[in-house]
Design an enzyme around this catalytic site. Structure first.
Site, PDB file in Angstrom:
ATOM      1  N   LYS A   1     -48.840 -12.830 -17.554  1.00 18.81           N
ATOM      2  CA  LYS A   1     -49.552 -14.097 -17.396  1.00 18.81           C
ATOM      3  C   LYS A   1     -50.473 -14.223 -18.593  1.00 18.81           C
ATOM      4  CE  LYS A   1     -53.153 -16.460 -14.737  1.00 18.81           C
ATOM      5  NZ  LYS A   1     -54.135 -16.360 -13.631  1.00 18.81           N
TER       6      LYS A   1
ATOM      7  N   TYR B   1     -51.847  -9.196 -16.976  1.00 24.26           N
ATOM      8  CA  TYR B   1     -52.662 -10.412 -16.911  1.00 24.26           C
ATOM      9  C   TYR B   1     -53.571 -10.369 -18.131  1.00 24.26           C
ATOM     10  CZ  TYR B   1     -56.240 -13.664 -15.073  1.00 24.26           C
ATOM     11  OH  TYR B   1     -57.141 -14.690 -14.915  1.00 24.26           O
TER      12      TYR B   1
END
Length: 312
Positions: A171, A142
Site C-alpha cells: 500500500k 504499508y
C-alpha cells in the site's frame, strides 16, 4: 508462486476504517460493527482496520485485536479483511499478526517501523522476518513516509517480492507518482499495489494498480465502489466525474489531522455515537467544523446515505 494472492480478490475499493471510540474513550464495538454493515450494504470490495485512520498507535495490542475480531465476525466472509498489524516493535507485530491470522484474515498490512528510521537493508530484513513467520499468510508493506519518517524504496519492495513468496505487494501512501510506477515496473504485473493517497486512487489504476484504500471511503463508500467499477468497465468519463466530485470530501478529511474530521462527520450522521479521538489528537475544532460544513455541501452528491444505519 502458489501463495500469490489473486489480485481479482484483493481488488477495488478497500475501506480503511476508523476505530470508533465512545465518549469515555473506550473502543465502541457496536458502532464499529454498524460501520461494517453500512459499508457492506453499499458494496465495498474489502475492509481494513488498524491503519493510520484507525489510530493504532493510541491502542493496546489487545484493543487492536478486539477491533479486528469485530470486523472479521461482522463481515462473516463476505469480503476480504486486510488489517494493519504492524508496530514499531517486532514482537508486537508478530503477536498481532499471529492473532489476526488465526481469525482468518485475507492478508495483512505491515507498516514500516516508525521513528527508528531503518536503512533499506534493515527494512528488507524486517519484512522478510515478518513474512517468514507466517508463510501461509499474504503480507503487504504499508509505506507511509509522512508518518514513519522512512520510505520503503521501490527496489526494496521488488527485492522482497522476488525473494519472499508470501510478500505480495504494497500500500503506497506517497505523493511521488514515480514511486508507484517504479514498483510495478520492477516487480511486474502480478504485484498488488494499492494507493493510500486519495487523489491518486484513480490514476494508479492506469499504471496497473490493483485498487485503493481511501480514507474518504469512510463517508463515501458507494462513490469509491462506483469509481472503481466504472474504470473496470471502461467508462472513464464516469470514473473521472466521480474522482473530481470527491475532491471536496478529500479536502474535508484533512482540514485537521485525520481521522478527527471524518469522525465528526460520521458522528453528525449518527453512524457512530461519538467523534472522540484519542490523545495526542483532539476532536475537530470549531474552525475546522466551519470549513467542513462548506466542503460537505460541495461534495454532498457523493456522500453515501446513512439511511437504515443510524444509531439511536
Amino acid at each position: 508462486m502458489t501463495l500469490r494472492s489473486d489480485p481479482h480478490r484483493l481488488r477495488g475499493s478497500i475501506t480503511p476504517l476508523i476505530t470508533p471510540f465512545a465518549a469515555d474513550g473506550e473502543v465502541d464495538h457496536a458502532a464499529l460493527a454498524n460501520l461494517v454493515r453500512w459499508q457492506l450494504a453499499h458494496g465495498t470490495h474489502g475492509l481494513s482496520i488498524g491503519g493510520s485512520t484507525g489510530e493504532p498507535s493510541s491502542q493496546s495490542i489487545a484493543e487492536r485485536l478486539a477491533a479486528i475480531r469485530t470486523v472479521v465476525e461482522t463481515v462473516d466472509g463476505r469480503v476480504p479483511v486486510v488489517p494493519g498489524t504492524g508496530s514499531a516493535k517486532l514482537d508486537e507485530t508478530i503477536e498481532l499478526t499471529a492473532a489476526a491470522a488465526e481469525l482468518g484474515v485475507a492478508a495483512v498490512l505491515i507498516i514500516s517501523p516508525y521513528y527508528a528510521r531503518p536503512t533499506q537493508e534493515a527494512l528488507y530484513v524486517w519484512y522478510k522476518t515478518v513474512a517468514g513467520a507466517f508463510p501461509d499468510l499474504p503480507v503487504l508493506a504499508y509505506n507511509v513516509p509522512v508518518r514513519t519518517a522512512v520510505d520503503v524504496a521501490p527496489a526494496t519492495i521488488a527485492r522482497l517480492f522476488h525473494d519472499v513468496e508470501n510478500f505480495v505487494g504494497v500500500k503506497e501512501t506517497t505523493r511521488d507518482f514515480e514511486h508507484f510506477s517504479r514498483v510495478i515496473q520492477l516487480c511486474g504485473p502480478d504485484v498488488i499495489v494499492w494507493s493510500g493517497i486519495e487523489l491518486l486512487c484513480l490514476p494508479l489504476l492506469a499504471l496497473g494498480g490493483t485498487g485503493f484504500l481511501s480514507a474518504t471511503a469512510n463517508i463515501a463508500p458507494a462513490a469509491h465502489v462506483r469509481m472503481y467499477e466504472a474504470w473496470l468497465a471502461g467508462d472513464l468519463p464516469t470514473a473521472r466525474e466521480i474522482h473530481y466530485g470527491l475532491h471536496p470530501l478529500v479536502d474535508l478529511l484533512f482540514t485537521e489531522t485525520n481521522p478527527a474530521p471524518v469522525k465528526w462527520v460520521l458522528a453528525q450522521r449518527r453512524l457512530i455515537a461519538s467523534g472522540y479521538v484519542r490523545p495526542p489528537l483532539i476532536p475537530a475544532t470549531s474552525a475546522a467544523i466551519d470549513t467542513i460544513g462548506g466542503l460537505l455541501a460541495a461534495g454532498e452528491a457523493y456522500l453515501t446515505p446513512a439511511d437504515g444505519f443510524t444509531l439511536r
